[in-house]
Design an enzyme around this catalytic site. Structure first.
Site, PDB file in Angstrom:
ATOM      1  N   CYS A   1      -4.665   2.334  -3.633  1.00 19.65           N
ATOM      2  CA  CYS A   1      -3.423   2.878  -3.064  1.00 19.65           C
ATOM      3  C   CYS A   1      -2.261   1.922  -3.289  1.00 19.65           C
ATOM      4  O   CYS A   1      -1.411   1.722  -2.403  1.00 19.65           O
ATOM      5  CB  CYS A   1      -3.567   3.184  -1.575  1.00 19.65           C
TER       6      CYS A   1
ATOM      7  N   GLN B   1      -4.468  -5.403   6.793  1.00 26.02           N
ATOM      8  CA  GLN B   1      -5.461  -6.336   6.236  1.00 26.02           C
ATOM      9  C   GLN B   1      -5.478  -7.677   6.963  1.00 26.02           C
ATOM     10  O   GLN B   1      -6.426  -8.443   6.801  1.00 26.02           O
ATOM     11  CB  GLN B   1      -5.186  -6.578   4.746  1.00 26.02           C
TER      12      GLN B   1
ATOM     13  N   ASP C   1       3.147  -4.523   7.876  1.00 19.06           N
ATOM     14  CA  ASP C   1       1.900  -3.789   7.729  1.00 19.06           C
ATOM     15  C   ASP C   1       0.770  -4.798   7.893  1.00 19.06           C
ATOM     16  O   ASP C   1       0.488  -5.591   6.985  1.00 19.06           O
ATOM     17  CB  ASP C   1       1.883  -3.136   6.338  1.00 19.06           C
TER      18      ASP C   1
ATOM     19  N   LYS D   1     -10.382  -0.907  10.474  1.00 18.39           N
ATOM     20  CA  LYS D   1     -10.511  -2.135   9.678  1.00 18.39           C
ATOM     21  C   LYS D   1     -10.734  -3.336  10.586  1.00 18.39           C
ATOM     22  O   LYS D   1     -11.079  -4.414  10.110  1.00 18.39           O
ATOM     23  CB  LYS D   1      -9.252  -2.351   8.837  1.00 18.39           C
TER      24      LYS D   1
ATOM     25  N   HIS E   1       0.872  -1.185   0.000  1.00 19.18           N
ATOM     26  CA  HIS E   1       0.000   0.000   0.000  1.00 19.18           C
ATOM     27  C   HIS E   1       0.908   1.234   0.000  1.00 19.18           C
ATOM     28  O   HIS E   1       2.028   1.182   0.527  1.00 19.18           O
ATOM     29  CB  HIS E   1      -0.829  -0.063   1.287  1.00 19.18           C
TER      30      HIS E   1
HETATM   31  N1  PMP Z   1      -1.858  -0.848   4.523  1.00 16.27           N
HETATM   32  C1  PMP Z   1      -2.800  -1.604   3.956  1.00 16.27           C
HETATM   33  C2  PMP Z   1      -2.432  -2.975   3.466  1.00 16.27           C
HETATM   34  C3  PMP Z   1      -4.099  -1.102   3.835  1.00 16.27           C
HETATM   35  O1  PMP Z   1      -5.040  -1.854   3.262  1.00 16.27           O
HETATM   36  C4  PMP Z   1      -4.388   0.188   4.318  1.00 16.27           C
HETATM   37  C5  PMP Z   1      -5.772   0.778   4.191  1.00 16.27           C
HETATM   38  N2  PMP Z   1      -6.323   0.703   2.912  1.00 16.27           N
HETATM   39  C6  PMP Z   1      -3.360   0.922   4.909  1.00 16.27           C
HETATM   40  C7  PMP Z   1      -2.112   0.362   5.006  1.00 16.27           C
HETATM   41  C8  PMP Z   1      -3.594   2.289   5.454  1.00 16.27           C
HETATM   42  O2  PMP Z   1      -4.431   2.246   6.546  1.00 16.27           O
HETATM   43  P1  PMP Z   1      -4.981   3.587   7.211  1.00 16.27           P
HETATM   44  O3  PMP Z   1      -5.566   4.383   6.091  1.00 16.27           O
HETATM   45  O4  PMP Z   1      -6.005   3.114   8.189  1.00 16.27           O
HETATM   46  O5  PMP Z   1      -3.826   4.270   7.849  1.00 16.27           O
END
Ligand code: PMP
Length: 409
Positions: free
Chosen positions: A367, A203, A200, A226, A123
């Site tokens: 993203c 997910q 990270d 999430k 991401h």
């Molecule tokens: N890493 C991953 C794998 C994600 O799916 C996301 C959210 N789409 C993020 C980071 C970022 O998370 P947040 O917007 O809650 O900071």
């Protein structure tokens, strides 16, 4: 323990609220933000109506109650991650905040020629902070490529990890392909050269408790929203000795031991990394969510998630011109399913199935633009599952997609 999808779903008030117009909700966008159960809504409301005050500094009873609630939430997060100590748990704004904290603070300990290894599946929040560090400290950034079926190509690790590798920062589960990373191989490769591993977990964390000690990683980040918790709260776990060695990331109240114009000194962890008033009620809500998640029957939940994932993958395979980005098999993946439909823009597909079948999907680059570009796509449609999803959601999705293909192509 057992898992009853209908009883689980009944805990979420959003599914009881009849939509003002249009079809009933089929929520398949939990990878973006999961829904919240009533118990989390209640925990936040109870906190705000009985124990709302600022934390850490007050001496009145309400301030003490707020501090206790906040620190209890930290304990819940530590338990969810099997962290050795709650002092290694830092509340952040989310995964993005957690990774930026490490890139800034641990990043200050890196210099010219040191290498950070990320992957093609990341991401943007696990790419851009390292690019900023590249500009700031002159580090080198290298990239583990993806396999054709959307996993990290770990066969390339040996050539990519060098004696200058200081940190490997990878996703635990791709938000595009659903592939779950074999962290043991990453950790082994990192340890061989004395590098650290940041994961990270955005997910992965919503799919059951994590054991950071068994994983053997050094930093783990995830987001509350999430994981069935409130917005605006996230968690960074880091090994105590690493957090202690890192300089503070933000300055302000509560992160200090003493301030004077001759120079200031820092509070012990975790406070050193929690400058200012934290998101208190959000932490309390997340603590409630994590305690509740810890009690669930995860083998049964994941078996159901994989069954539904299999149904979706099988259904997609029958649509002409449908390209699935993630692993075809159910091993080493979670219920995050991305696909591209020949000749159709992902946004058009998402709008159509929402309007006609009430199916909430995500469309776009998620993203993860480097991954999209490497696949020759501008974006995909993504369905992402949570334990409240059922066969009715899958039926609505597959029916909606069949209609979309007929009407829009
Ligand atoms: N890493 C991953 C794998 C994600 O799916 C996301 C959210 N789409 C993020 C980071 C970022 O998370 P947040 O917007 O809650 O900071």
């Amino acid at each position: 323990m057992s898992f009853d999808p209908a009883r689980f779903r009944a805990l979420f008030p959003i599914f009881a609220a009849a939509p003002a117009d249009g079809p009933a909700l089929h929520y398949l966008d939990s990878g973006a933000s999961a829904q919240v159960p009533q118990l989390v809504i209640d925990a936040v409301a109870r906190h705000d109506s009985t124990a709302r005050a600022n934390v850490k500094r007050g001496v009145h009873r309400l301030a003490e109650a707020a501090t206790e609630a906040y620190e209890t939430a930290r304990l819940s997060a530590a338990r969810y991650l099997n962290a050795p100590s709650p002092r290694e748990v830092i509340f952040t704004g989310g995964t993005t905040g957690a990774i930026n904290l490490v890139a800034r603070a641990h990043g200050d300990l890196l210099g010219e020629g040191d290498e950070v290894l990320v992957s093609m599946l990341e991401h943007h929040s696990n790419i851009v902070p390292w690019q900023l560090l590249q500009t700031r400290r002159g580090i080198r950034l290298s990239v583990i490529p993806a396999t054709a079926d959307g996993r990290l190509d770990l066969d390339r690790l040996d050539e990519l990890v060098t004696p200058r590798t200081r940190l490997i920062a990878v996703t635990h589960c791709s938000n595009v392909t659903g592939a779950v990373t074999d962290l043991a191989r990453i950790v082994a490769a990192a340890r061989a050269v004395g590098a650290k591993v940041l994961v990270d977990g955005a997910q992965r964390a919503p799919h059951g408790p994590i054991d950071v000690q068994a994983l053997g990683v050094d930093f783990y980040a995830f987001s509350g929203h999430k994981a069935f918790g409130p917005n605006g709260i996230g968690v960074l776990w880091g090994r105590g000795e690493l957090l202690e060695a890192m300089p503070p990331f933000m300055g302000g109240g509560e992160m200090i031991s003493h301030v004077s114009f001759a120079g200031s000194s820092w509070a012990p962890i975790p406070n050193k990394f929690e400058a200012g008033t934290p998101p208190i009620a959000q932490a309390v809500g997340l603590g409630a969510a994590l305690d509740w998640l810890s009690e669930q029957d995860w083998p049964a939940i994941l078996a159901n998630e994989m069954r539904l994932t299999g149904r979706i993958l099988d259904g997609l395979a029958t649509i002409p011109g449908c390209r699935i980005l993630g692993p075809g098999g159910l091993q080493q993946r979670l219920g995050v399913i991305s696909f591209a439909l020949d000749g159709l823009h992902p946004h058009d597909v998402c709008q159509f199935v929402d309007a006609t079948h009430g199916v909430a999907l995500r469309g776009g680059h998620h993203c993860a633009q480097p991954l999209m570009e490497s696949c020759g796509l501008v974006g995909t449609v993504r369905a992402s599952l949570a334990p409240y999803n059922d066969d009715g959601d899958v039926d609505a999705l597959l029916d909606g997609l069949a209609h979309a293909v007929r009407q829009l192509r």
